[in-house]
Design a protein around this motif. Structure first.
Motif, PDB file in Angstrom:
ATOM      1  N   ALA A  80       0.820  -1.224   0.000  1.00 19.28           N
ATOM      2  CA  ALA A  80       0.000   0.000   0.000  1.00 19.28           C
ATOM      3  C   ALA A  80       0.850   1.268   0.000  1.00 19.28           C
ATOM      4  N   ASP A  81       2.075   1.162  -0.493  1.00 17.19           N
ATOM      5  CA  ASP A  81       3.006   2.287  -0.518  1.00 17.19           C
ATOM      6  C   ASP A  81       3.232   2.734  -1.964  1.00 17.19           C
ATOM      7  N   PRO A  82       3.019   4.025  -2.272  1.00 16.00           N
ATOM      8  CA  PRO A  82       3.149   4.492  -3.657  1.00 16.00           C
ATOM      9  C   PRO A  82       4.510   4.194  -4.293  1.00 16.00           C
ATOM     10  N   THR A 108      -1.560   3.894  -4.825  1.00 14.75           N
ATOM     11  CA  THR A 108      -0.540   3.135  -5.561  1.00 14.75           C
ATOM     12  C   THR A 108      -0.910   3.000  -7.039  1.00 14.75           C
ATOM     13  N   THR A 109      -2.193   2.929  -7.309  1.00 16.32           N
ATOM     14  CA  THR A 109      -2.645   2.716  -8.694  1.00 16.32           C
ATOM     15  C   THR A 109      -2.363   3.919  -9.579  1.00 16.32           C
ATOM     16  N   ILE A 110      -2.600   5.115  -9.061  1.00 13.36           N
ATOM     17  CA  ILE A 110      -2.440   6.318  -9.886  1.00 13.36           C
ATOM     18  C   ILE A 110      -1.000   6.488 -10.370  1.00 13.36           C
ATOM     19  N   LYS A 114       0.985   5.415 -14.707  1.00 15.64           N
ATOM     20  CA  LYS A 114       1.935   6.103 -15.592  1.00 15.64           C
ATOM     21  C   LYS A 114       3.022   5.144 -16.078  1.00 15.64           C
ATOM     22  N   VAL A 115       3.466   4.258 -15.192  1.00 15.11           N
ATOM     23  CA  VAL A 115       4.490   3.277 -15.556  1.00 15.11           C
ATOM     24  C   VAL A 115       3.948   2.320 -16.617  1.00 15.11           C
ATOM     25  N   PRO A 131     -11.489   9.150  -8.657  1.00 12.93           N
ATOM     26  CA  PRO A 131     -11.812   9.535 -10.036  1.00 12.93           C
ATOM     27  C   PRO A 131     -10.617  10.041 -10.837  1.00 12.93           C
ATOM     28  N   GLN A 132      -9.572  10.504 -10.159  1.00 13.56           N
ATOM     29  CA  GLN A 132      -8.393  11.036 -10.862  1.00 13.56           C
ATOM     30  C   GLN A 132      -7.761   9.987 -11.772  1.00 13.56           C
ATOM     31  N   LEU A 133      -7.908   8.713 -11.436  1.00 21.00           N
ATOM     32  CA  LEU A 133      -7.253   7.657 -12.212  1.00 21.00           C
ATOM     33  C   LEU A 133      -7.634   7.704 -13.685  1.00 21.00           C
ATOM     34  N   THR A 134      -8.916   7.784 -13.970  1.00 17.83           N
ATOM     35  CA  THR A 134      -9.338   7.792 -15.373  1.00 17.83           C
ATOM     36  C   THR A 134      -9.283   9.187 -15.980  1.00 17.83           C
ATOM     37  N   ALA A 135      -9.107  10.203 -15.137  1.00 16.35           N
ATOM     38  CA  ALA A 135      -8.957  11.570 -15.656  1.00 16.35           C
ATOM     39  C   ALA A 135      -7.561  11.811 -16.218  1.00 16.35           C
ATOM     40  N   LEU A 136      -6.630  10.883 -15.976  1.00 16.79           N
ATOM     41  CA  LEU A 136      -5.260  11.035 -16.462  1.00 16.79           C
ATOM     42  C   LEU A 136      -5.165  10.914 -17.977  1.00 16.79           C
ATOM     43  N   GLY A 137      -6.162  10.261 -18.567  1.00 12.88           N
ATOM     44  CA  GLY A 137      -6.190  10.168 -20.031  1.00 12.88           C
ATOM     45  C   GLY A 137      -5.445   8.989 -20.623  1.00 12.88           C
ATOM     46  N   TYR A 138      -4.989   8.051 -19.803  1.00  8.52           N
ATOM     47  CA  TYR A 138      -4.289   6.881 -20.331  1.00  8.52           C
ATOM     48  C   TYR A 138      -5.291   5.946 -21.011  1.00  8.52           C
ATOM     49  N   LYS A 139      -4.972   5.484 -22.194  1.00 13.04           N
ATOM     50  CA  LYS A 139      -5.880   4.643 -22.962  1.00 13.04           C
ATOM     51  C   LYS A 139      -5.884   3.191 -22.499  1.00 13.04           C
TER      52      LYS A 139
END
Length: 376
Positions: A80-82, A108-110, A114-115, A131-139
C-alpha cells in the motif's frame, strides 16, 4: 540381451514420424496489492480472486491464436506504498507480463498507471476508486467498479434522506483514496443542507484517534464520515465507544466495508452504527454470486473480504480481450478492451471511453450481529 544398434535406428524412425506436440504458450497476468502490512487481508483477498480466475482458465484449456495457452499469475506486493507500487509496476513491465490486474489502493494505482502507460501494458483495477485515475487520459487504464463520486455522494444522500442527519464530522487519512472519497461526501453533504461541524485528518498508519474524536465529540455530530481503511476504522470504533459516542453513525467507503471490520473493532457496539458503501452489487443478489463465493471459499476458506470478485472479473476481462483479438500481445489486444461486452460475476462489463465502467452499481451495507449485511 545383446544390444542391437538397428533397434535404435527403428526407434528414431518411429519417433520422427510422430506429430510434434506444440508446447503451451505461457501468458503472464500481473497482479499487485498489499500482501504485507496492516492491509494484507485486502491484498490476499484480491490476489486470491485473480488466482482463482487463472486456475479456472487453465482448466478450460483456452486457445488463442491457434495455440493452447497456459496462464500464470505474477503476483507482486506494494504494501500500500506508492513508491513500492511504482517499483512493482516497473518490475512487471520488465518481466514482460501480458496484462495487469491491480493495484488495490488509489494511492498506488495512480502513479503505477503512468508506468504501465509507458511500457504499453493494459491495466484493469478492481478496487482503486479515486476519479483522478481515469482523468489522467491513459488509454490502457480501466476500472471495474463505481468510483468515489458515486460512493461518497450515495452515503451523503443516505445520511440526509434516510437517516435524517443534520450535523456530520469528517475524518480522512490523507491518502488519495481517503481524501478523495471524504471530499465527495463533504461536498454532497453541504449541498444537501447538512452542517459539517468538524474536518479532521489522520494517516493510514494511525491507531490512536482519541484526540481527534474528543475534538469532534464537543461538536455533537449525528454522524462521522471516515475516509480510510479498516485497520484504522476498527480501533476508531472501539475508541468511540470508550468516549461515549455510542449513538453516532459512522460512514465510510469500500475501504472500511470488509468482513474483517467486525474483528478489528473487537466487538464494539459502535459497529452497529456503521453504514458503508461498495461500488458493486451484493454477491447474494448476483446471478453467479453464490456459486462463485462457494468456489472461492472452498479454495481460500475464511479469506474473503471485498474485492476478490472484481479481481476475478478483471482477469477474465483481460483474457476475453485477448480471445477477441486472437492475440496475447498487449499491443494487439489492448484496443479490444475498449469494446468489452462481458458478463462477469460482478456486472455486465462495458467501459466508457475514459475507462470507467458503464452504469456501475453501488451497495450500502450495515453490520448486524457482527456480520456485514446489504441494505439494497
Amino acid at each position: 540381451m545383446q544390444f542391437n544398434p538397428a533397434w535404435s535406428l527403428v526407434a528414431l524412425a518411429v519417433a520422427s514420424s510422430l506429430p510434434a506436440v506444440a508446447a503451451d504458450v505461457v501468458v503472464k497476468i500481473g497482479h499487485v496489492a498489499p500482501v504485507s502490512g496492516p492491509q494484507a487481508h485486502y491484498g490476499r483477498d484480491n490476489e486470491n480472486g485473480a488466482r482463482l480466475a487463472v486456475d479456472e482458465l487453465n482448466a478450460q484449456g483456452v486457445k488463442i491464436g491457434g495455440n493452447k495457452v497456459r496462464f500464470e499469475l505474477v503476483a507482486e506486493d506494494d504494501a500500500a506504498d506508492p513508491k513500492q507500487g511504482t517499483a512493482a509496476a516497473q518490475k512487471l513491465c520488465d518481466s514482460k507480463v501480458n496484462g495487469v490486474v491491480g493495484h488495490l489502493n488509489s494511492g498506488t494505482t495512480i502513479p503505477a498507471a503512468k508506468v504501465y502507460d509507458g511500457c504499453g501494458l493494459p491495466m484493469v483495477t478492481p478496487s482503486a476508486t479515486n476519479p483522478q485515475l481515469t482523468a489522467l487520459g491513459y488509454k490502457n487504464v480501466f476500472r471495474l467498479l463505481a468510483n468515489d463520486n458515486a460512493l461518497g455522494a450515495g452515503l451523503a444522500q443516505h445520511a440526509k434522506n434516510v437517516l435524517k442527519l443534520k450535523k456530520v464530522a469528517i475524518i480522512d487519512d490523507r491518502t488519495a483514496y481517503g481524501k478523495g472519497v471524504a471530499e465527495v461526501f463533504t461536498k454532497t453533504a453541504r449541498q444537501l443542507g447538512m452542517e459539517v461541524v468538524s474536518e479532521q485528518f489522520t494517516n493510514d498508519k494511525a491507531v490512536d484517534f482519541s484526540a481527534i474524536l474528543t475534538a469532534i465529540k464537543s461538536k455533537k455530530p449525528d454522524g462521522i464520515f471516515f475516509g480510510g481503511m479498516d485497520p484504522q476504522a476498527g480501533p476508531m470504533l472501539r475508541q468511540m465507544q470508550q468516549l461515549g459516542m455510542s449513538k453516532v453513525y459512522v460512514f465510510g467507503g469500500d475501504g472500511i466495508c470488509t468482513e474483517k471490520l467486525s474483528e478489528l473493532s473487537s466487538g464494539a457496539r459502535t459497529l452497529g452504527n456503521v453504514v458503508c458503501a461498495v461500488g458493486g452489487a451484493s454477491l447474494d443478489k448476483l446471478a453467479q454470486g453464490k456459486a462463485w463465493r462457494g468456489r472461492y471459499d472452498a479454495k481460500f476458506p475464511g479469506q474473503f473480504q471485498v474485492y476478490s470478485p472484481y479481481t476475478y472479473d478483471a482477469t477474465m476481462v483481460l483474457v476475453d480481450a485477448m480471445k477477441r483479438a486472437n492475440s496475447t500481445d498487449p499491443k494487439v489486444y489492448a484496443a479490444k478492451l475498449a469494446s468489452t461486452d462481458y458478463q462477469g460475476v460482478t456486472a455486465k462489463v462495458k467501459f466508457e471511453p475514459n475507462g470507467e465502467l458503464v452504469s456501475p452499481a453501488m451497495t450500502l451495507y450495515v453490520y448486524k450481529g457482527g456480520k456485514r449485511v446489504a441494505l439494497n
